[in-house]
Design a protein around this motif. Structure first.
Motif, mmCIF file in Angstrom:
data_model
loop_
_atom_site.group_PDB
_atom_site.id
_atom_site.type_symbol
_atom_site.label_atom_id
_atom_site.label_comp_id
_atom_site.label_asym_id
_atom_site.label_seq_id
_atom_site.Cartn_x
_atom_site.Cartn_y
_atom_site.Cartn_z
ATOM 1 N N SER A 49 41.529 35.400 40.354
ATOM 2 C CA SER A 49 40.496 36.328 39.894
ATOM 3 C C SER A 49 39.350 36.545 40.865
ATOM 4 O O SER A 49 38.437 37.295 40.576
ATOM 5 N N PHE A 50 39.369 35.863 41.994
ATOM 6 C CA PHE A 50 38.244 35.999 42.924
ATOM 7 C C PHE A 50 38.712 36.695 44.196
ATOM 8 O O PHE A 50 39.875 36.570 44.574
ATOM 9 N N GLN A 51 37.803 37.411 44.837
ATOM 10 C CA GLN A 51 38.134 37.984 46.140
ATOM 11 C C GLN A 51 38.033 36.864 47.150
ATOM 12 O O GLN A 51 36.952 36.550 47.631
ATOM 13 N N THR A 101 42.826 42.958 33.834
ATOM 14 C CA THR A 101 41.526 42.747 34.477
ATOM 15 C C THR A 101 40.388 43.324 33.644
ATOM 16 O O THR A 101 39.273 42.819 33.660
ATOM 17 N N GLN A 157 36.396 42.254 33.058
ATOM 18 C CA GLN A 157 35.352 43.169 33.523
ATOM 19 C C GLN A 157 34.413 43.537 32.390
ATOM 20 O O GLN A 157 33.193 43.524 32.555
ATOM 21 N N MET A 171 31.985 40.938 31.664
ATOM 22 C CA MET A 171 30.957 40.748 32.685
ATOM 23 C C MET A 171 29.975 41.904 32.702
ATOM 24 O O MET A 171 28.806 41.717 33.030
ATOM 25 N N ARG A 229 30.733 34.576 35.274
ATOM 26 C CA ARG A 229 32.137 34.325 35.539
ATOM 27 C C ARG A 229 32.738 33.308 34.567
ATOM 28 O O ARG A 229 33.788 33.528 33.987
ATOM 29 N N ALA A 261 39.657 42.618 41.513
ATOM 30 C CA ALA A 261 38.328 42.068 41.744
ATOM 31 C C ALA A 261 37.286 42.869 40.980
ATOM 32 O O ALA A 261 37.384 44.084 40.856
ATOM 33 N N ILE A 262 36.327 42.180 40.438
ATOM 34 C CA ILE A 262 35.226 42.852 39.785
ATOM 35 C C ILE A 262 34.332 43.429 40.874
ATOM 36 O O ILE A 262 34.023 42.752 41.851
ATOM 37 N N PRO A 263 33.931 44.716 40.756
ATOM 38 C CA PRO A 263 33.146 45.325 41.829
ATOM 39 C C PRO A 263 31.856 44.548 42.093
ATOM 40 O O PRO A 263 31.177 44.099 41.183
ATOM 41 N N ARG A 264 31.574 44.391 43.350
ATOM 42 C CA ARG A 264 30.369 43.636 43.720
ATOM 43 C C ARG A 264 29.169 44.572 43.664
ATOM 44 O O ARG A 264 29.217 45.676 44.174
ATOM 45 N N TYR A 321 25.243 38.063 44.641
ATOM 46 C CA TYR A 321 26.201 37.806 43.580
ATOM 47 C C TYR A 321 27.558 37.423 44.158
ATOM 48 O O TYR A 321 28.197 36.464 43.740
ATOM 49 N N ASP A 329 29.665 34.066 43.776
ATOM 50 C CA ASP A 329 31.042 34.184 43.331
ATOM 51 C C ASP A 329 31.970 33.358 44.216
ATOM 52 O O ASP A 329 32.825 32.632 43.738
#
Lengths: 275, 335
Positions: free
Chosen positions: A97-99, A166, A170, A173, A179, B37-40, B45, B49
């Motif tokens: 789930s993380f970049q 996803t 989202q 959040m 997170r 990915a959740i948009p940054r 942040y 993350d």
């Protein structure tokens, strides 16, 4: 079905029925032996009809320390699995789930770790555990089983976490959840069945593991496989007693396994196939 | 259930966060904003993350480091020394002597040969039978197939030491069902576990019993992604069952087969429990595998340094034999 296919169909069912016998007969024999008196076990032709007895089970729990092994195995399986599930689920969450750069490489590394021969890990770990004084305690097999099960659980949980849309995370959040709040409120409930499957399969592996437990435990901390190995290691085997011990060890795990066997493929092959 | 072709080993059809290649499936089924990915929004942040991701990975990383990487390093280092257990302070540096000793010891070489023979035979039987049964199961009604698969899967859940107990009874010359059957077929002189020419083969049979269910589980899952239409089209063209097997099923299963060879092969190569329970390596070392050999050197002969060298040889042989499969399946994910 057209008529011309029939010989094929007969051959197909013949193969499947033979394979069913091949699979079931050895298990049935050992379960039957566990309820047999010695005179019914030691016959040159297999006896199908006999007067069942529970003597072998009574002996396993009274004459042999089978109850203690059961307790030890339960503790080792529960503790190592609890740790593996927590550590593995968070690792899988981080990897899915993380970049993150190198997530693929790390995930692949877990898979390679699974291929290392157990003996290559056991010998040095044995020397280290012996040196730090953990030998003969349940800590040895617990540590070993955590390491052995971690890759499997990481891969299985990665598969489950990826299946969660996803959008769910989202949305949480966007509503202001962090997170970890998003993980606990949104992801965790959805993947809970997956966690249950991973839990059972990790328990199963720990429950069945011999080599580490064999060398890292002593008489007071024997696990079930080590106990069974000690029943059969000698020249003459008490077949009634060891059959009872084997049955009492394998039947619970076979029953639990029925519900989760389709996940074995996914966790072991690193998501190459989906069950 | 996935509909696309089976994704490759060590990867997935959906890209991981941060990976660069796009994925048609994801893009088609979701809008452009819904990437993994959740948009940054703020860079602080993103930083937080990233820190959280590292923290989440750390326990797993430390576990692998402490229980795998450090011990393997320790094994490699101490394989250049002669020492016995509890005498780690009194190690004699012998450099490559342990490795020379391994490759000049007939028993060690025998165990290497045994391991290779065992792995090849077990793999060949397991994959042929397992894939064959999976193909047959696919042709059944799903309900029936699921019930049969559940029955067939049972052995894989049983502890190897119990499997060896079960088969030791089956192979017993006096009470065993194997001899009961063979006698009726007029093959009563079979040597079984006590004859050095047949013992290894007996253990292969036991391993096939134990491990084929695993192949069935994986191959069945692999088969579900092959679209039924392909078979229907082939049937309309009058293709025979064997032709469909070799021209449709097996080519589309290549990736799954590579993964199976890798996982099952490495598993067979490190065989310990079954041999420990069935023969202990005998008779006359005819069933000693590399793992059994290293184990005996360590815990019966108390030659820890030499045993470490043997275990490193086991690891190296495994890498040499199965490395190509690992590379192969890793490369496929980029294709």
């Amino acid at each position: 079905m057209k008529k011309k296919f029939r010989p094929g169909a007969i051959a197909k069912w013949a193969v499947l029925i033979i394979f069913t016998f091949w699979t079931v007969v050895p298990i049935a024999i050992i379960i039957m032996n566990s309820f047999k008196k010695a005179k019914d076990i030691f016959t040159s032709s297999p006896t199908l009809f006999f007067t069942p007895t529970l003597d072998n089970y009574v002996n396993a729990f009274t004459k042999a320390d089978f109850g203690l092994y059961y307790l030890n195995s339960t503790i080792v399986a529960f503790v190592s699995t609890a740790v593996v599930i927590i550590v593995g689920t968070f690792a899988a969450y981080a990897l899915t789930s993380f970049q993150m750069k190198g997530a693929n490489t790390i995930a692949g590394g877990f898979l390679v770790a699974k291929l290392v021969p157990v003996i290559s890990m056991l010998l040095p770990l044995f020397v280290i555990i012996n040196t730090i004084g953990l030998r003969g305690t349940l800590g040895g097999p617990i540590i070993a089983h955590i390491a052995l099960n971690l890759p499997f659980v990481v891969w299985l949980m990665m598969g489950f976490l990826r299946d969660v849309p996803t959008e769910l995370q989202q949305a949480a959040m966007i509503d202001g959840a962090t997170r970890m709040q998003a993980f606990w409120r949104v992801l965790f409930p959805v993947v809970l069945p997956g966690i249950a499957a991973a839990f059972i399969l990790s328990m199963q592996y720990s429950w069945n593991e011999l080599l580490f437990s064999l060398q890292l435990t002593d008489l007071d901390t024997y696990t079930l496989p080590v106990g069974i190995a000690s029943f059969t290691g000698s020249v003459s085997v008490d077949w009634g007693l060891s059959s009872a011990a084997a049955t009492a060890t394998m039947v619970p795990i076979i029953i639990l396994g029925f519900f989760v066997q389709r996940y074995i493929a996914e966790g072991t092959t690193g998501g190459a196939v989906k069950g | 259930m996935r509909t696309g072709p089976p994704p490759s080993f060590a990867s997935d059809s959906r890209p991981l966060a941060g990976s660069t290649h796009t994925n048609v499936q994801t893009n088609m089924t979701s809008t452009t904003t819904s990437r993994r990915a959740i948009p940054r929004t703020k860079s602080s942040y993103a930083k937080r993350d990233r820190r959280l991701a590292v923290i989440l990975l750390l326990p797993a990383g430390i576990t692998i480091l402490l229980v795998m990487i450090i011990p393997l390093g320790f094994a490699f280092y101490t394989s250049f020394f002669n020492y016995s257990l509890g005498q780690e302070g009194n190690m004699a540096f012998v450099f490559l002597d342990n490795y020379v000793k391994f490759f000049t010891d007939p028993v060690a070489l025998r165990s290497l040969l045994n391991t290779v023979i065992f792995t090849i035979l077990s793999l060949a039987f397991c994959i042929t039978i397992g894939v064959g049964i999976s193909v047959l199961l696919r042709s059944l009604k799903p309900r029936t197939a699921n019930v049969m698969r559940a029955i067939f899967a049972m052995p894989v859940l049983i502890s190897p030491i119990i499997v060896s107990l079960i088969w030791r009874y089956m192979y017993d010359p006096t009470y065993g069902i194997v001899y009961f059957v063979l006698d009726h077929l007029g093959l009563g002189s079979f040597g079984g576990l006590t004859d050095s020419t047949t013992a290894l083969f007996c253990i292969v049979i036991t391993d096939v019993w134990h491990a084929t269910p695993f192949i069935i589980l994986v191959a069945s899952a692999g088969l579900t992604v092959i679209p039924e239409e392909l078979y229907e089209a082939a049937r309309l063209d009058g293709a025979s069952a064997p032709r469909m097997l070799f021209n449709i099923t097996l080519p589309l299963m290549t990736k799954v087969l590579v993964v199976l060879i890798l996982i099952r092969g490495t598993d067979a190569f490190r065989v310990f429990d079954l041999i420990y329970g069935l023969t202990g390596g005998g008779p006359a070392n005819s069933t000693t595998s590399l793992s059994i050999y290293a184990y005996k050197q360590a815990f019966e002969n108390n030659q820890m340094g030499f045993a470490m060298a043997a275990s490193i040889v086991t690891l190296l042989c495994l890498i040499i034999l199965f490395g190509p499969f690992l590379r192969n399946s890793a490369r496929e994910k980029d294709a």
